[in-house]
Scaffold this active site. Structure first.
Site, PDB file in Angstrom:
ATOM      1  N   SER A  22       0.841  -1.212   0.000  1.00 34.28           N
ATOM      2  CA  SER A  22       0.000   0.000   0.000  1.00 34.28           C
ATOM      3  C   SER A  22       0.869   1.254   0.000  1.00 34.28           C
ATOM      4  CB  SER A  22      -0.890   0.034   1.244  1.00 34.28           C
ATOM      5  OG  SER A  22      -1.848  -0.978   1.168  1.00 34.28           O
ATOM      6  N   ARG A 121     -13.647  -6.913 -10.944  1.00 38.62           N
ATOM      7  CA  ARG A 121     -13.818  -6.279  -9.624  1.00 38.62           C
ATOM      8  C   ARG A 121     -14.645  -4.992  -9.737  1.00 38.62           C
ATOM      9  NH1 ARG A 121      -8.166  -6.455  -6.610  1.00 38.62           N
ATOM     10  NH2 ARG A 121      -9.464  -5.708  -4.914  1.00 38.62           N
ATOM     11  N   GLN A 168      -8.917   2.270  -0.777  1.00 36.42           N
ATOM     12  CA  GLN A 168      -8.707   2.580  -2.194  1.00 36.42           C
ATOM     13  C   GLN A 168      -9.698   3.635  -2.653  1.00 36.42           C
ATOM     14  OE1 GLN A 168      -8.918  -1.211  -4.186  1.00 36.42           O
ATOM     15  NE2 GLN A 168      -6.895  -1.840  -3.456  1.00 36.42           N
ATOM     16  N   ASP A 314      -7.031  -7.814   4.450  1.00 31.35           N
ATOM     17  CA  ASP A 314      -6.092  -8.613   3.657  1.00 31.35           C
ATOM     18  C   ASP A 314      -5.589  -9.843   4.408  1.00 31.35           C
ATOM     19  OD1 ASP A 314      -6.332  -6.898   1.536  1.00 31.35           O
ATOM     20  OD2 ASP A 314      -4.553  -5.741   2.031  1.00 31.35           O
ATOM     21  N   ARG A 345     -12.845 -14.380  -2.047  1.00 22.94           N
ATOM     22  CA  ARG A 345     -12.082 -15.006  -0.960  1.00 22.94           C
ATOM     23  C   ARG A 345     -12.952 -15.810   0.007  1.00 22.94           C
ATOM     24  NH1 ARG A 345      -7.342 -10.490  -0.058  1.00 22.94           N
ATOM     25  NH2 ARG A 345      -6.148 -11.139  -1.897  1.00 22.94           N
ATOM     26  N   ARG A 387      -2.757 -14.045  -2.044  1.00 20.90           N
ATOM     27  CA  ARG A 387      -2.908 -14.305  -0.606  1.00 20.90           C
ATOM     28  C   ARG A 387      -3.480 -15.703  -0.335  1.00 20.90           C
ATOM     29  NH1 ARG A 387      -1.230  -9.393   1.221  1.00 20.90           N
ATOM     30  NH2 ARG A 387      -2.096  -7.595   0.154  1.00 20.90           N
TER      31      ARG A 387
HETATM   32  C1  S3P Z   1      -5.551  -1.248  -0.136  1.00 20.04           C
HETATM   33  C2  S3P Z   1      -6.795  -1.264   0.396  1.00 20.04           C
HETATM   34  C3  S3P Z   1      -7.590  -2.496   0.600  1.00 20.04           C
HETATM   35  C4  S3P Z   1      -6.715  -3.732   0.515  1.00 20.04           C
HETATM   36  C5  S3P Z   1      -5.765  -3.692  -0.622  1.00 20.04           C
HETATM   37  C6  S3P Z   1      -4.854  -2.484  -0.533  1.00 20.04           C
HETATM   38  C7  S3P Z   1      -4.874   0.050  -0.308  1.00 20.04           C
HETATM   39  O1  S3P Z   1      -8.569  -2.584  -0.414  1.00 20.04           O
HETATM   40  O2  S3P Z   1      -7.520  -4.881   0.431  1.00 20.04           O
HETATM   41  O3  S3P Z   1      -4.962  -4.854  -0.645  1.00 20.04           O
HETATM   42  O4  S3P Z   1      -3.653   0.080  -0.544  1.00 20.04           O
HETATM   43  O5  S3P Z   1      -5.548   1.081  -0.226  1.00 20.04           O
HETATM   44  P1  S3P Z   1     -10.015  -1.872  -0.251  1.00 20.04           P
HETATM   45  O6  S3P Z   1      -9.772  -0.411  -0.228  1.00 20.04           O
HETATM   46  O7  S3P Z   1     -10.799  -2.286  -1.449  1.00 20.04           O
HETATM   47  O8  S3P Z   1     -10.571  -2.429   1.031  1.00 20.04           O
END
Ligand code: S3P
Length: 425
Positions: A22, A121, A168, A314, A345, A387
């Site tokens: 991230s 997605r 995100q 995650d 998942r 994962r």
């Molecule tokens: C992430 C946010 C998460 C996470 C992803 C990385 C990020 O997703 O599952 O692996 O870097 O902002 P979501 O924002 O869809 O929950």
């Protein structure tokens, strides 16, 4: 590629994990928008951050990779240029969603897509708020990628209450907010990881349980050095290995300990895991330390829901595997978003645990089972989800006999070298 993992009688050693995924994406993106050169050390060399790097190069950002560090020649908010072809985010949800926030504010058109998994997605969650800001962004009829984004001169600021917990989505809106007139505000009921607000130094306040993040349109990003800590979500696989395999002692070095990411350590401890943090320090605004783990007698007897699921999003695959070998009931509910990850998942965890002869109840929003001390080694699928591949490799260390992980190369999405580190132990 198929990887075979055999029942282990003991592990010992020190493991390094790649830079936090991230933070790596964000370091690259924010450096690209900075008003000058930024040096990044500790950047993840995994496939997902590489997708971000290549997309940035395609919109005119110079990125120089050296041994141990990366220099990004920041272009400022208005210095990016139109790509000559469709941008490819690969398997990376963070790349497509955060970049869509930036692209939505540009005075040039662009198109961004990804692999089959990414194209399945949900993108409505960003299309909706970005459209409210005046972005001209479209997906397919079912709101999936490819996303086409038309040129705009400026965006409008909005105040947006997050319908799902998602860092995100939050980050896409805040990045678009850089291109909006006035102050853009995101309100979170369920907190998600806070790297964007931390790294950009945004205003954050709390009001009766809600988190409010604000960004000022036109805010200049000052060039700086970024230091990326080790990825706690990658470390989680080796922490679980350390707990599950008898006569084991493992240390994972330089693990990022940002409080929005450490819930997984609390859960392991709640399960009776012997997890100790040493050498705790702050580097470039992010806490980090070494994590030492010893074999433990684990128990569960709890359910993860809502806010806890958001904080562990995650880590659910590896927590499920760990719980499968622990005493007691384990349930994950209010976790429907797990179906919208790199694989569904809920389904992939349930199917693989059943293949190892655990009885598992599947729900629309989660799953439940009673853990057992022993599961049977089996042939399981990664479903091209990094994962899932890594979680079931760890299951294979504890299960009887042999466990085969099909399509195991997808571990490279977040953890190149995972299989070598595992062999080393
Ligand atoms: C992430 C946010 C998460 C996470 C992803 C990385 C990020 O997703 O599952 O692996 O870097 O902002 P979501 O924002 O869809 O929950």
């Amino acid at each position: 590629m198929t990887q075979t993992v055999i029942h282990s009688k003991g592990l010992r050693g020190t493991v390094s994990v790649p830079g936090d995924k991230s933070i790596s994406h964000r370091a690259l993106l924010f450096a690209a928008l900075a008003e000058g050169d930024c040096e990044i050390t500790g950047l993840s060399n995994a496939a997902d951050p590489k997708s971000t790097m290549e997309c940035l190069r395609a919109i005119g950002v110079d990125i120089v990779e050296r041994d141990g560090s990366v220099t990004v020649r920041g272009k400022g908010l208005r210095g990016l240029s139109a790509p000559s072809s469709v941008l490819d985010a690969g398997n990376s949800g963070t790349t497509i969603r955060l970049l869509a926030g930036i692209l939505s504010g540009q005075r040039f058109a662009s198109e961004i897509t990804g692999d089959a998994s990414l194209r399945s997605r949900p993108m409505k969650r960003i299309i909706e708020p970005l459209s409210k800001m005046g972005a001209n962004i479209r997906g397919t009829q079912t709101f999936h990628a490819p996303l086409t984004i038309q040129a705009v001169s400026k965006l409008r600021s909005i105040s947006y209450e997050m319908p799902v917990a998602s860092a995100q989505v939050k980050s896409a809106i805040l990045l678009a907010g850089l291109y909006a007139e006035g102050k853009t505000i995101v309100v979170e009921k369920l907190p998600s990881r806070d790297h964007t607000e931390r790294m950009l130094g945004l205003d954050v306040s709390n009001n009766s349980g809600e988190r409010i993040v604000a960004v000022e349109g036109g805010m200049k990003i000052v060039p700086r050095a970024f230091v990326v800590p080790g990825d706690i979500s990658a470390a989680a696989f080796f922490i679980a290995a350390g707990l599950l395999v008898p006569t084991t002692e493992v240390v994972i070095k330089n693990v990022g300990l940002n409080p929005t990411r450490t819930a997984v350590l609390d859960i392991f401890k709640q399960m009776g895991g012997k997890v100790e943090i040493t050498n705790k320090r702050i580097v470039a605004g992010e806490p980090l330390g070494d994590v030492a783990v010893r074999s433990s007698d684990l128990h569960t007897g709890f359910e993860l829901r809502g806010e806890r699921v958001a904080a562990l999003i995650d880590e659910i695959p590896i927590l499920a595997v760990t719980a499968a070998f622990s005493k007691g009931v384990f349930a994950v509910r209010e976790a429907k978003d797990l179906r919208a990850k790199e694989s569904d998942r809920i389904k992939t965890i349930v199917t693989n645990l059943r293949a190892m002869e655990l009885e598992v109840e599947e729900y629309e929003d989660g799953f439940a089972f009673v853990g057992r001390e022993n599961l049977r080694g089996a042939s399981v699928e990664s479903y091209h989800d990094h994962r899932i591949a890594m979680a079931f490799a760890i299951a294979g260390l504890r299960a009887t006999g042999e466990t085969k992980i099909q399509n195991a190369e997808c571990a490279d999405i977040s953890f190149p070298g995972f299989w070598d580190e595992l062999k080393k132990l």
